[in-house]
Design an enzyme around this catalytic site. Structure first.
Site, PDB file in Angstrom:
ATOM      1  N   SER A   1       0.848  -1.183   0.000  1.00 27.23           N
ATOM      2  CA  SER A   1       0.000   0.000   0.000  1.00 27.23           C
ATOM      3  C   SER A   1       0.886   1.236   0.000  1.00 27.23           C
ATOM      4  O   SER A   1       2.067   1.167   0.376  1.00 27.23           O
ATOM      5  CB  SER A   1      -0.885   0.004   1.259  1.00 27.23           C
ATOM      6  OG  SER A   1      -1.469   1.277   1.488  1.00 27.23           O
TER       7      SER A   1
ATOM      8  N   TYR B   1      -2.751  -1.408  10.225  1.00 32.58           N
ATOM      9  CA  TYR B   1      -2.631  -1.549   8.765  1.00 32.58           C
ATOM     10  C   TYR B   1      -1.290  -1.005   8.281  1.00 32.58           C
ATOM     11  O   TYR B   1      -0.571  -1.662   7.525  1.00 32.58           O
ATOM     12  CB  TYR B   1      -3.783  -0.811   8.102  1.00 32.58           C
ATOM     13  CG  TYR B   1      -3.818  -0.899   6.595  1.00 32.58           C
ATOM     14  CD1 TYR B   1      -4.396  -1.996   5.962  1.00 32.58           C
ATOM     15  CD2 TYR B   1      -3.275   0.114   5.810  1.00 32.58           C
ATOM     16  CE1 TYR B   1      -4.442  -2.077   4.578  1.00 32.58           C
ATOM     17  CE2 TYR B   1      -3.316   0.044   4.424  1.00 32.58           C
ATOM     18  CZ  TYR B   1      -3.902  -1.053   3.811  1.00 32.58           C
ATOM     19  OH  TYR B   1      -3.935  -1.126   2.438  1.00 32.58           O
TER      20      TYR B   1
END
Length: 261
Positions: free
Chosen positions: A145, A158
């Site tokens: 990401s 995350y």
């Protein structure tokens, strides 16, 4: 299209929807065999398999928990049982939880990390063992990401997991480069997927997100899938250990555009 991908077999975790679905369908367009993985969306997985076949490939949908050793082994065995081999493994499955860090429980932390980081380790290890046992050149693609680089308050689990995926990818790429096993990551930015649908349906949130993107638009899952196809193909044969950002420039510090600062 990449002719060398025709007839090859890929496992794509978390491919019943979103980016994983788009990667599976793109692999179908490349005439590949695809193991569709799902955990809680059998209907989506069935549809994904049908769409892969419609696109020109072959597919099978397999239920498996990728945060477990048995789940990853089941995916490998399905690839072998249905298609006889494994060439590409895509660790795509992931999740996120929004919560102030001081309020996050250990169970909430572990849930994200078990899928987003431990799942990547287990899938990678499963593929590596298969490639090594057969002396076979292989290809592993991990879904990271932009938040392996950009801090994301209230999403600490995350961001931590994706930061771990970055160095894990680089380390394993170095470790297995002599075996001609390539390991890369893709770092999507803001992509129009089901997980983001509610947020992007809000005009204020949509506009706020677009302002963080130099290209001034939200990305498409198919654009991430195109990156996966390239990394899976021999067109990227001298590429290993990178994170390929597909983010419209989000990682370029857009606050400094127009010479500000």
């Amino acid at each position: 299209m990449y002719q060398d991908l025709k007839g090859k077999t890929a496992v794509v975790t978390g491919s019943s929807k979103g980016i994983g679905y788009a990667i599976a369908v793109r692999f179908g367009q490349e005439k590949m065999n695809v193991v569709i993985n799902y955990h809680s969306d059998p209907e989506g997985a069935t549809q994904a398999a049908a769409d892969v076949i419609k696109a020109g490939g072959q597919a099978v949908a397999v239920h498996a928990d990728i945060s477990t050793e048995t789940g990853n082994q089941a995916l490998l065995q399905s690839a072998l049982d249905h298609f006889g081999d494994l060439d590409v493994w895509v660790n795509n499955a992931g999740m996120e939880t929004k919560k102030p860090t001081h309020e996050m429980s250990l169970a909430e932390w572990n849930r994200v990390v078990s899928i987003d980081e431990t799942g990547v380790f287990l899938g990678t290890r499963t593929a590596l063992a298969y490639f090594k046992q057969r002396g076979k050149a292989g290809n592993i693609i991990n879904m990271s990401s932009v938040h392996e680089r950009i801090p994301w308050p209230t999403f600490a689990s995350y961001a931590a997991a994706k930061g771990g995926v970055k160095l894990f990818t680089e380390t394993v790429a170095m470790e297995y480069a002599p075996d001609n096993i390539r390991v890369n990551a893709i770092g999507p930015g803001a992509i129009n997927t089901p997980i983001n649908a509610k947020k992007f349906a809000d005009p204020q949130q949509y506009d706020a997100t677009v302002k963080m993107i130099p290209m001034a638009r939200i990305g498409k899952p198919e654009e991430v899938a195109a990156a996966a196809a390239w990394l899976a193909s021999t067109e990227s044969s001298y590429v290993s250990g990178i994170t390929l950002f597909v983010d419209g420039g989000m990682t370029l510090y857009p606050a400094f555009k127009d010479g500000r600062g």
